[in-house]
Design a protein around this motif. Structure first.
Motif, PDB file in Angstrom:
ATOM      1  N   TYR A 358       0.831  -1.209   0.000  1.00  0.00           N
ATOM      2  CA  TYR A 358       0.000   0.000   0.000  1.00  0.00           C
ATOM      3  C   TYR A 358       0.865   1.258   0.000  1.00  0.00           C
ATOM      4  CZ  TYR A 358      -3.785  -3.222   1.110  1.00  0.00           C
ATOM      5  OH  TYR A 358      -4.701  -4.259   1.059  1.00  0.00           O
ATOM      6  N   ALA A 359       1.914   1.260   0.798  1.00  0.00           N
ATOM      7  CA  ALA A 359       2.785   2.432   0.880  1.00  0.00           C
ATOM      8  C   ALA A 359       3.526   2.678  -0.426  1.00  0.00           C
ATOM      9  CB  ALA A 359       3.800   2.250   2.011  1.00  0.00           C
ATOM     10  N   SER A 360       3.846   1.619  -1.144  1.00  0.00           N
ATOM     11  CA  SER A 360       4.644   1.751  -2.366  1.00  0.00           C
ATOM     12  C   SER A 360       3.987   2.616  -3.426  1.00  0.00           C
ATOM     13  CB  SER A 360       4.933   0.356  -2.946  1.00  0.00           C
ATOM     14  OG  SER A 360       5.728  -0.392  -2.060  1.00  0.00           O
ATOM     15  N   ALA A 361       2.690   2.812  -3.325  1.00  0.00           N
ATOM     16  CA  ALA A 361       1.983   3.651  -4.299  1.00  0.00           C
ATOM     17  C   ALA A 361       2.272   5.137  -4.087  1.00  0.00           C
ATOM     18  CB  ALA A 361       0.476   3.401  -4.204  1.00  0.00           C
ATOM     19  N   ASP A 362       2.839   5.488  -2.955  1.00  0.00           N
ATOM     20  CA  ASP A 362       3.130   6.888  -2.644  1.00  0.00           C
ATOM     21  C   ASP A 362       4.521   6.974  -2.012  1.00  0.00           C
ATOM     22  OD1 ASP A 362       3.289   9.509  -1.710  1.00  0.00           O
ATOM     23  OD2 ASP A 362       1.217   9.570  -1.013  1.00  0.00           O
ATOM     24  N   PRO A 363       5.522   7.461  -2.748  1.00  0.00           N
ATOM     25  CA  PRO A 363       6.895   7.539  -2.231  1.00  0.00           C
ATOM     26  C   PRO A 363       6.993   8.321  -0.923  1.00  0.00           C
ATOM     27  CG  PRO A 363       6.863   7.957  -4.591  1.00  0.00           C
ATOM     28  CD  PRO A 363       5.435   7.934  -4.151  1.00  0.00           C
ATOM     29  N   ARG A 364       6.082   9.255  -0.711  1.00  0.00           N
ATOM     30  CA  ARG A 364       6.114  10.033   0.533  1.00  0.00           C
ATOM     31  C   ARG A 364       5.832   9.142   1.737  1.00  0.00           C
ATOM     32  NH1 ARG A 364       1.593  14.336  -0.702  1.00  0.00           N
ATOM     33  NH2 ARG A 364       0.602  12.328  -1.144  1.00  0.00           N
ATOM     34  N   ILE A 365       4.935   8.184   1.563  1.00  0.00           N
ATOM     35  CA  ILE A 365       4.601   7.274   2.661  1.00  0.00           C
ATOM     36  C   ILE A 365       5.787   6.369   2.973  1.00  0.00           C
ATOM     37  CG2 ILE A 365       3.043   5.464   3.439  1.00  0.00           C
ATOM     38  CD1 ILE A 365       1.714   8.164   3.159  1.00  0.00           C
ATOM     39  N   VAL A 366       6.436   5.884   1.938  1.00  0.00           N
ATOM     40  CA  VAL A 366       7.624   5.047   2.146  1.00  0.00           C
ATOM     41  C   VAL A 366       8.697   5.837   2.877  1.00  0.00           C
ATOM     42  CG1 VAL A 366       9.453   3.734   1.024  1.00  0.00           C
ATOM     43  CG2 VAL A 366       7.122   3.642   0.105  1.00  0.00           C
ATOM     44  N   GLN A 367       8.861   7.102   2.482  1.00  0.00           N
ATOM     45  CA  GLN A 367       9.843   7.958   3.132  1.00  0.00           C
ATOM     46  C   GLN A 367       9.531   8.123   4.619  1.00  0.00           C
ATOM     47  OE1 GLN A 367       9.767  12.103   1.916  1.00  0.00           O
ATOM     48  NE2 GLN A 367      11.964  12.332   2.271  1.00  0.00           N
ATOM     49  N   ILE A 368       8.272   8.357   4.932  1.00  0.00           N
ATOM     50  CA  ILE A 368       7.858   8.490   6.333  1.00  0.00           C
ATOM     51  C   ILE A 368       8.121   7.187   7.087  1.00  0.00           C
ATOM     52  CG2 ILE A 368       5.841   8.691   7.843  1.00  0.00           C
ATOM     53  CD1 ILE A 368       4.668  10.664   5.763  1.00  0.00           C
ATOM     54  N   ASN A 369       7.717   6.068   6.497  1.00  0.00           N
ATOM     55  CA  ASN A 369       7.892   4.780   7.164  1.00  0.00           C
ATOM     56  C   ASN A 369       9.363   4.476   7.443  1.00  0.00           C
ATOM     57  OD1 ASN A 369       5.148   4.501   6.952  1.00  0.00           O
ATOM     58  ND2 ASN A 369       5.199   2.960   5.344  1.00  0.00           N
ATOM     59  N   ASN A 370      10.232   4.837   6.513  1.00  0.00           N
ATOM     60  CA  ASN A 370      11.660   4.566   6.683  1.00  0.00           C
ATOM     61  C   ASN A 370      12.300   5.418   7.777  1.00  0.00           C
ATOM     62  OD1 ASN A 370      12.324   2.462   4.856  1.00  0.00           O
ATOM     63  ND2 ASN A 370      12.169   3.878   3.136  1.00  0.00           N
ATOM     64  N   LEU A 371      11.660   6.528   8.106  1.00  0.00           N
ATOM     65  CA  LEU A 371      12.206   7.404   9.144  1.00  0.00           C
ATOM     66  C   LEU A 371      12.174   6.754  10.524  1.00  0.00           C
ATOM     67  CD1 LEU A 371      10.878  11.004   8.367  1.00  0.00           C
ATOM     68  CD2 LEU A 371      13.274  10.293   8.570  1.00  0.00           C
ATOM     69  N   MET A 372      11.281   5.797  10.713  1.00  0.00           N
ATOM     70  CA  MET A 372      11.105   5.214  12.038  1.00  0.00           C
ATOM     71  C   MET A 372      12.406   4.669  12.611  1.00  0.00           C
ATOM     72  SD  MET A 372       8.379   2.350  13.312  1.00  0.00           S
ATOM     73  CE  MET A 372       9.039   1.063  12.248  1.00  0.00           C
ATOM     74  N   ALA A 373      13.205   4.051  11.763  1.00  0.00           N
ATOM     75  CA  ALA A 373      14.461   3.462  12.236  1.00  0.00           C
ATOM     76  C   ALA A 373      15.492   4.516  12.610  1.00  0.00           C
ATOM     77  CB  ALA A 373      15.029   2.538  11.159  1.00  0.00           C
ATOM     78  N   LYS A 374      15.274   5.778  12.173  1.00  0.00           N
ATOM     79  CA  LYS A 374      16.233   6.844  12.459  1.00  0.00           C
ATOM     80  C   LYS A 374      15.800   7.732  13.626  1.00  0.00           C
ATOM     81  CE  LYS A 374      17.438   7.198   7.540  1.00  0.00           C
ATOM     82  NZ  LYS A 374      17.520   8.106   6.368  1.00  0.00           N
ATOM     83  N   GLY A 375      14.587   7.504  14.122  1.00  0.00           N
ATOM     84  CA  GLY A 375      14.042   8.403  15.123  1.00  0.00           C
ATOM     85  C   GLY A 375      14.270   7.952  16.552  1.00  0.00           C
ATOM     86  N   LYS A 376      13.775   8.771  17.466  1.00  0.00           N
ATOM     87  CA  LYS A 376      13.887   8.495  18.885  1.00  0.00           C
ATOM     88  C   LYS A 376      12.539   8.706  19.574  1.00  0.00           C
ATOM     89  CE  LYS A 376      18.734   9.848  19.635  1.00  0.00           C
ATOM     90  NZ  LYS A 376      19.638  10.635  20.530  1.00  0.00           N
ATOM     91  N   THR A 377      12.375   8.009  20.684  1.00  0.00           N
ATOM     92  CA  THR A 377      11.284   8.270  21.609  1.00  0.00           C
ATOM     93  C   THR A 377      11.942   8.571  22.944  1.00  0.00           C
ATOM     94  OG1 THR A 377       9.848   6.685  20.463  1.00  0.00           O
ATOM     95  CG2 THR A 377       9.190   7.374  22.676  1.00  0.00           C
ATOM     96  N   PRO A 378      11.804   9.776  23.466  1.00  0.00           N
ATOM     97  CA  PRO A 378      12.490  10.119  24.711  1.00  0.00           C
ATOM     98  C   PRO A 378      12.051   9.233  25.860  1.00  0.00           C
ATOM     99  CG  PRO A 378      10.905  11.808  24.114  1.00  0.00           C
ATOM    100  CD  PRO A 378      11.015  10.903  22.943  1.00  0.00           C
ATOM    101  N   TYR A 379      13.005   8.863  26.693  1.00  0.00           N
ATOM    102  CA  TYR A 379      12.771   7.935  27.793  1.00  0.00           C
ATOM    103  C   TYR A 379      12.873   8.688  29.111  1.00  0.00           C
ATOM    104  CZ  TYR A 379      13.240   3.593  30.545  1.00  0.00           C
ATOM    105  OH  TYR A 379      13.056   2.562  31.431  1.00  0.00           O
ATOM    106  N   ALA A 380      11.771   8.800  29.824  1.00  0.00           N
ATOM    107  CA  ALA A 380      11.772   9.463  31.125  1.00  0.00           C
ATOM    108  C   ALA A 380      10.569   8.990  31.919  1.00  0.00           C
ATOM    109  CB  ALA A 380      11.721  10.979  30.970  1.00  0.00           C
ATOM    110  N   LYS A 381      10.786   8.630  33.152  1.00  0.00           N
ATOM    111  CA  LYS A 381       9.712   8.114  33.994  1.00  0.00           C
ATOM    112  C   LYS A 381       8.680   9.188  34.305  1.00  0.00           C
ATOM    113  CE  LYS A 381       9.019   5.823  38.469  1.00  0.00           C
ATOM    114  NZ  LYS A 381       9.702   5.337  39.683  1.00  0.00           N
TER     115      LYS A 381
END
Length: 424
Positions: A358-381
């Protein structure tokens, strides 16, 4: 923008429940087999209700177990979880904003799922930032439920009118500022950019990635000490402050607390602005202009993203742990991630499904999906009280940095106040 405004009620430490999920016994208290026809209760906040129900509907159609979803208003949800924990009456499954995951894991509100998760063949492909946030003392308590990431959204039509190449988005924060200034020169009611100048969650979500992409950070790894007065964060604030002082950022940015942030971008009168990736489809649904997507970059290049969304785990008092895990493991599989999430233009929680059918039909979606491996989620209790709460020290600090008389003092004082809050 309630997805990022968790309200002022933080979940409280429930002494009688703490540790329930920490003994490594995934099956403790479970009287059910995996798919025995059990009724499983799932709680979620309103922001995630539709996706939770889509998961449940698809699962229920192919399993004996039946998942029943109950959603609560975003601002009331943390208090609801705290109350249920105190009464030892948590649902079989409950989701939460991912930034709450360290808190809930440390308090034992979710069961320990380390062994179950570790046995999954795709465990190394599940959103790494989310998995980290659902981990406490090297034990797993939660998995990703939904993913939302921060990106740069830009109006291709305004780029063209301003003499910019609509197919060449900014690759650095400096280029972002230059593009915003170029669009702003179109005049009239057009503005170069927009940001949530009075919204704690908005600024966490959209400004921190520029710090990460620049090689800096905003906290130590343990989430107990703030470093917002470091060079990278200082320089990022200085750039946005200058854009506001020049009138390039829309005047309404100063008081934007979240609720009208999306509306500002939907008008088609903002050149480029950081925002949630989920807004791509929302804006385009009614837009008369073409929208471009780019990663959020650092001061001189690089790219990163805030990997937001919701985590989900098995309630520590659940009597249906086996059935609850059957549902959770199913949500991480190909069927759920492709036919439930990707089909509805969502971001899969797996790094190997970025370029799905489904994502392959829109390069922008693939680009967004690929960002996940480069991102962060801040860790704080103690994340919510420190950053998301409208009365948090974070709001005081960034307001001073963006609009105050002494930006550096605001950040220095803010770092101290934030560290104190993080350590509570």
């Amino acid at each position: 923008m309630k997805r990022w405004l968790c309200g002022t009620a933080a979940a409280l430490l429930v002494a009688g429940l703490a540790g329930c999920g920490g003994d490594g016994n995934d099956d403790a208290g479970s009287a059910e087999t995996a798919d025995s026809g059990a009724t499983l209760t799932l709680w979620t906040r309103a922001a995630t209700e539709s996706i939770s129900k889509q998961y449940a509907e698809a699962y229920n159609a192919t399993h004996k177990n039946k998942v029943q979803v109950t959603a609560y208003p975003n601002e009331e949800y943390p208090a609801k979880i705290a109350s249920a924990a105190g009464a030892k009456a948590l649902p079989d499954l409950f989701a939460s904003d991912v930034v709450f995951a360290p808190q809930y894991a440390s308090q034992g509100l979710w069961m320990d799922i380390t062994d179950r998760f570790g046995a999954l063949p795709i465990k190394d492909k599940v959103a790494p930032a989310h998995v980290t946030n659902g981990t406490w003392k090297e034990r797993n308590y939660a998995v990703p439920h939904t993913i939302d990431m921060s990106v740069m959204l830009y109006n291709k039509d305004l780029f063209t009118k301003a003499g910019l190449d609509p197919e060449k988005p900014p690759a650095s924060l400096g280029e972002f500022a230059a593009a915003a200034r170029a669009v702003d020169k179109l005049g009239g009611d057009i503005n170069g950019t927009y940001f949530g100048g009075n919204c704690g969650g908005c600024n966490v979500f959209t400004l921190w990635p520029s710090v990460w992409a620049s090689g800096g950070d905003v906290m130590n790894a343990e989430g107990t000490e703030s470093t917002i007065n470091g060079k990278e964060m200082t320089d990022v604030f200085a750039l946005y402050r200058k854009l506001f002082e020049e009138g390039v950022a829309a005047p309404a940015s100063k008081d934007e607390a979240g609720p009208t942030w999306l509306g500002a971008l939907q008008t088609g009168k903002i050149g480029i602005a950081p925002g949630p990736s989920a807004w791509l489809g929302v804006i385009e649904e009614k837009a008369s202009f073409k929208l471009g997507v780019a990663p959020i970059s650092g001061l001189d290049g690089g790219e990163s993203t805030f990997v937001g969304g919701d985590s989900i785990g098995i309630g520590a008092t659940s009597k249906n742990a086996a059935g609850a895990w059957d549902f959770l493991s199913w949500t991480l599989g190909d069927e759920a991630q492709v036919e439930v999430i990707a089909k509805n233009k969502g971001v899969p929680v797996r790094t190997d499904l970025a370029a799905n059918k489904y994502a392959s039909a829109d390069p922008r979606i693939v680009q967004i999906n690929n960002l996940m491996a480069k991102g962060k989620t801040p860790y704080a209790k103690n994340f919510n009280a420190t950053y998301n709460d409208p009365q948090s020290p974070w709001v005081t600090a960034f307001r001073g940095a963006l609009f105050g008389a002494d930006p550096q003092k605001a950040l220095n004082d803010g770092a101290a106040a934030l560290s104190s809050s993080l350590q509570k």
